[in-house]
Motif scaffolding. Structure first.
Motif, short mmCIF file in Angstrom:
data_model
loop_
_atom_site.label_atom_id
_atom_site.label_comp_id
_atom_site.label_asym_id
_atom_site.label_seq_id
_atom_site.Cartn_x
_atom_site.Cartn_y
_atom_site.Cartn_z
N LEU A 1 28.75 17.39 91.43
CA LEU A 1 29.08 16.38 92.43
C LEU A 1 30.25 15.55 91.90
N LEU A 2 31.31 15.42 92.69
CA LEU A 2 32.43 14.54 92.35
C LEU A 2 32.08 13.15 92.86
N LYS A 3 32.14 12.17 91.95
CA LYS A 3 31.86 10.78 92.33
C LYS A 3 32.98 9.90 91.80
N GLY A 4 33.24 8.82 92.51
CA GLY A 4 34.22 7.84 92.05
C GLY A 4 35.65 8.32 92.13
N GLY A 5 35.93 9.29 93.01
CA GLY A 5 37.27 9.83 93.14
C GLY A 5 38.24 8.81 93.73
N LEU A 6 39.43 8.79 93.18
CA LEU A 6 40.49 7.91 93.68
C LEU A 6 41.81 8.64 93.51
N VAL A 7 42.59 8.72 94.58
CA VAL A 7 43.90 9.38 94.54
C VAL A 7 44.98 8.40 94.98
N ARG A 8 46.19 8.66 94.53
CA ARG A 8 47.34 7.83 94.91
C ARG A 8 48.30 8.68 95.72
N LEU A 9 48.71 8.16 96.87
CA LEU A 9 49.74 8.78 97.72
C LEU A 9 51.01 7.97 97.52
N THR A 10 52.06 8.61 97.02
CA THR A 10 53.33 7.92 96.75
C THR A 10 54.42 8.50 97.64
N SER B 1 35.54 15.75 111.95
CA SER B 1 34.29 15.43 111.27
C SER B 1 34.44 15.22 109.77
N ASN B 2 35.53 15.69 109.16
CA ASN B 2 35.70 15.51 107.71
C ASN B 2 37.04 14.86 107.34
N SER B 3 37.64 14.18 108.30
CA SER B 3 38.87 13.45 108.02
C SER B 3 38.52 12.19 107.23
N MET B 4 39.09 12.05 106.03
CA MET B 4 38.77 10.88 105.20
C MET B 4 39.91 9.86 105.18
N PHE B 5 41.08 10.28 105.60
CA PHE B 5 42.25 9.41 105.67
C PHE B 5 43.03 9.85 106.90
N PRO B 6 42.60 9.36 108.07
CA PRO B 6 43.14 9.87 109.34
C PRO B 6 44.52 9.30 109.68
N ALA C 1 57.72 3.23 103.09
CA ALA C 1 58.85 3.76 102.32
C ALA C 1 58.83 3.20 100.90
N LYS C 2 59.10 4.11 99.93
CA LYS C 2 59.20 3.72 98.52
C LYS C 2 57.98 2.91 98.05
N ASP C 3 56.79 3.33 98.49
CA ASP C 3 55.57 2.60 98.17
C ASP C 3 54.43 3.60 97.98
N TYR C 4 53.25 3.09 97.68
CA TYR C 4 52.09 3.96 97.51
C TYR C 4 50.85 3.32 98.11
N ILE C 5 49.85 4.17 98.34
CA ILE C 5 48.53 3.74 98.80
C ILE C 5 47.49 4.46 97.96
N ASP C 6 46.51 3.72 97.45
CA ASP C 6 45.39 4.32 96.73
C ASP C 6 44.26 4.56 97.71
N VAL C 7 43.65 5.75 97.64
CA VAL C 7 42.62 6.16 98.59
C VAL C 7 41.38 6.61 97.84
N GLN C 8 40.23 6.03 98.19
CA GLN C 8 38.97 6.47 97.61
C GLN C 8 38.56 7.80 98.24
N VAL C 9 38.06 8.70 97.39
CA VAL C 9 37.61 10.01 97.85
C VAL C 9 36.09 9.98 97.94
N PRO C 10 35.52 10.34 99.10
CA PRO C 10 34.06 10.36 99.21
C PRO C 10 33.45 11.38 98.24
N ILE D 1 50.70 13.40 95.88
CA ILE D 1 49.32 12.94 95.69
C ILE D 1 48.93 13.26 94.27
N GLN D 2 48.29 12.28 93.61
CA GLN D 2 47.86 12.49 92.24
C GLN D 2 46.53 11.76 92.00
N PRO D 3 45.72 12.29 91.09
CA PRO D 3 44.42 11.66 90.83
C PRO D 3 44.57 10.40 89.98
N ILE D 4 43.74 9.42 90.27
CA ILE D 4 43.69 8.18 89.49
C ILE D 4 42.37 8.11 88.72
#
Length: 114
Positions: A32-41, A64-69, A75-84, A104-107
């Motif tokens: 089970l993957l828990k505590g996943g966090l990715v960065r979109l730059t 039904s499985n969209s986690m970041f719709p 521009a020239k920025d990033y968003i961190d997204v929690q992975v279920p 996209i890269q793992p945090i």
């Protein structure tokens, strides 16, 4: 319960169509993957829409499985997204409205298994 820390995946540029970014290892059915966090730059000079899915084993992406719709990464920025939580064989897919400018890269995240 064992906990394993390892890099989830190497950074990758998103394409303009949904592509698999990583799959949870299937070495143990209880993984089970828990505590996943990715960065979109976004490396471009314009905002870019991004969509991410957590797809069940042998499934396909969809509402039904969209986690970041479809959200805009500025521009020239990033968003961190929690992975279920994801189980063995589940996979992360994603795409950007403009190919080759959003990476996209793992945090964080860890695999747990019994």
């Amino acid at each position: 319960m064992a906990m394993t820390y390892q890099k989830l995946f190497e950074p990758v540029l998103l394409t303009a169509t949904a592509a698999t970014i990583f799959t949870v290892p299937t070495g143990s059915a209880s993984t089970l993957l828990k505590g996943g966090l990715v960065r979109l730059t976004n490396t471009s000079a314009a905002a870019v829409d991004v969509t991410l899915y957590t797809v069940p084993l042998a499934g396909s992406n969809g509402v039904s499985n969209s986690m970041f719709p479809t959200k805009s990464v500025p521009a020239k920025d990033y968003i961190d997204v929690q992975v279920p939580q994801m189980k063995a064989g589940d996979f992360l897919q994603g795409f950007a409205a403009t190919a080759g400018v959003v990476n996209i890269q793992p945090i964080a995240g860890a695999y747990f298994s019994s």
